[in-house]
Each structure stands twice: as structure tokens, then as C-alpha cells.
Design a protein around this motif. Structure first.
Motif, mmCIF file in Angstrom:
data_model
loop_
_atom_site.group_PDB
_atom_site.id
_atom_site.type_symbol
_atom_site.label_atom_id
_atom_site.label_comp_id
_atom_site.label_asym_id
_atom_site.label_seq_id
_atom_site.Cartn_x
_atom_site.Cartn_y
_atom_site.Cartn_z
ATOM 1 N N LEU A 1 0.797 -1.226 0.000
ATOM 2 C CA LEU A 1 0.000 0.000 0.000
ATOM 3 C C LEU A 1 0.833 1.281 0.000
ATOM 4 N N PRO A 2 1.898 1.400 0.819
ATOM 5 C CA PRO A 2 2.713 2.620 0.718
ATOM 6 C C PRO A 2 3.382 2.777 -0.652
ATOM 7 N N VAL A 3 3.792 1.664 -1.237
ATOM 8 C CA VAL A 3 4.401 1.719 -2.571
ATOM 9 C C VAL A 3 3.358 2.159 -3.590
ATOM 10 N N LEU A 4 2.155 1.630 -3.465
ATOM 11 C CA LEU A 4 1.072 1.980 -4.375
ATOM 12 C C LEU A 4 0.725 3.461 -4.283
ATOM 13 N N PHE A 5 0.579 3.983 -3.070
ATOM 14 C CA PHE A 5 0.234 5.394 -2.910
ATOM 15 C C PHE A 5 1.396 6.303 -3.315
ATOM 16 N N GLY B 1 0.779 11.156 -10.443
ATOM 17 C CA GLY B 1 -0.033 12.370 -10.447
ATOM 18 C C GLY B 1 0.803 13.615 -10.692
ATOM 19 N N LEU B 2 1.985 13.672 -10.080
ATOM 20 C CA LEU B 2 2.886 14.807 -10.302
ATOM 21 C C LEU B 2 3.331 14.888 -11.755
ATOM 22 N N VAL B 3 3.699 13.750 -12.330
ATOM 23 C CA VAL B 3 4.150 13.737 -13.723
ATOM 24 C C VAL B 3 3.010 14.132 -14.659
ATOM 25 N N ILE B 4 1.808 13.618 -14.415
ATOM 26 C CA ILE B 4 0.663 13.996 -15.251
ATOM 27 C C ILE B 4 0.380 15.490 -15.114
ATOM 28 N N TYR B 5 0.464 16.007 -13.896
ATOM 29 C CA TYR B 5 0.261 17.448 -13.693
ATOM 30 C C TYR B 5 1.309 18.261 -14.456
ATOM 31 N N LEU B 6 2.556 17.823 -14.394
ATOM 32 C CA LEU B 6 3.610 18.567 -15.087
ATOM 33 C C LEU B 6 3.467 18.498 -16.604
ATOM 34 N N LEU B 7 3.018 17.362 -17.107
ATOM 35 C CA LEU B 7 2.920 17.213 -18.550
ATOM 36 C C LEU B 7 1.643 17.812 -19.130
#
Length: 107
Positions: free
Chosen positions: A85-89, A96-102
Motif C-alpha cells: 500500500l505505501p508503494v502503491l500510494f 499524479g505529479l508527472v501527469i500534472y507537469l505534462l
């Protein structure tokens, strides 16, 4: 479902390959460092902060995949759900950060 994913990861031998990477040797190898430093220098020159952040995220994920925490995700052929779960989150946050940046932010 998790058994098939675990079998697929085991068949690719990816965990063994990550464990066998000689990080000190890689970052002292001029055939890797010269192009890497040139790429980082070029991105700094072009002020491409977005690309530098994405490159840092990729390097961070690569580093994290070699930690002992990641190596203990599968114990005796069984996936440890409490460690997944920590790896998944964390992966979702980086994605999410990469999608936001792109997509979400324009320069």
C-alpha cells in the motif's frame, strides 16, 4: 490476480537485476556520466524545470526499487499486502505529479 503479477515479476528477474546494479560503478563510469551530466546541463541551460523534475522522479523510483524495503515486498513467494500500500500510494503520487507537469501546467 496478485499471484500472476508476482509470477510475472519473478519471470522477468527484475528484482535480481536491480539488486545486481553497481551504483558506485555506474556513477563513476564516464560512458554514463558524460551524457548524463550533459543532459542535466542542457536541461538547466534551457531552464526546463519540468523535465528535470521528471528525470529526478525517474531516478528516485529507480533508487527506491533497489532498497531493502522493496526487496522484502515478496517473502517466500507471497506478496506482503501491508507493504504494498505505501508503494502503491507513493507511485500514484509520483504519477499524479508527472501527469500534472505534462498536462495540467503550461509553461
Amino acid at each position: 490476480m496478485f499471484d500472476s503479477i508476482g509470477e510475472w515479476v519473478a519471470s522477468t528477474r527484475l528484482p535480481e537485476q536491480v539488486r545486481e546494479v553497481d551504483f558506485a560503478g555506474l556513477f563513476t563510469n564516464p560512458w554514463f556520466m558524460v551524457p548524463f551530466v550533459a543532459l542535466v546541463g542542457y536541461l538547466l541551460y534551457k531552464k526546463a524545470l519540468r523535465d528535470l523534475v521528471i528525470l529526478g522522479a525517474i531516478l528516485g523510483m529507480w533508487w527506491a526499487s533497489g532498497t531493502t524495503y522493496m526487496q522484502t515486498l515478496v517473502v517466500d513467494g507471497e506478496l506482503q499486502i501491508n507493504k504494498v500500500l505505501p508503494v502503491l500510494f507513493g507511485g500514484a503520487a509520483v504519477l499524479g505529479l508527472v501527469i500534472y507537469l505534462l498536462i495540467g501546467r503550461s509553461d
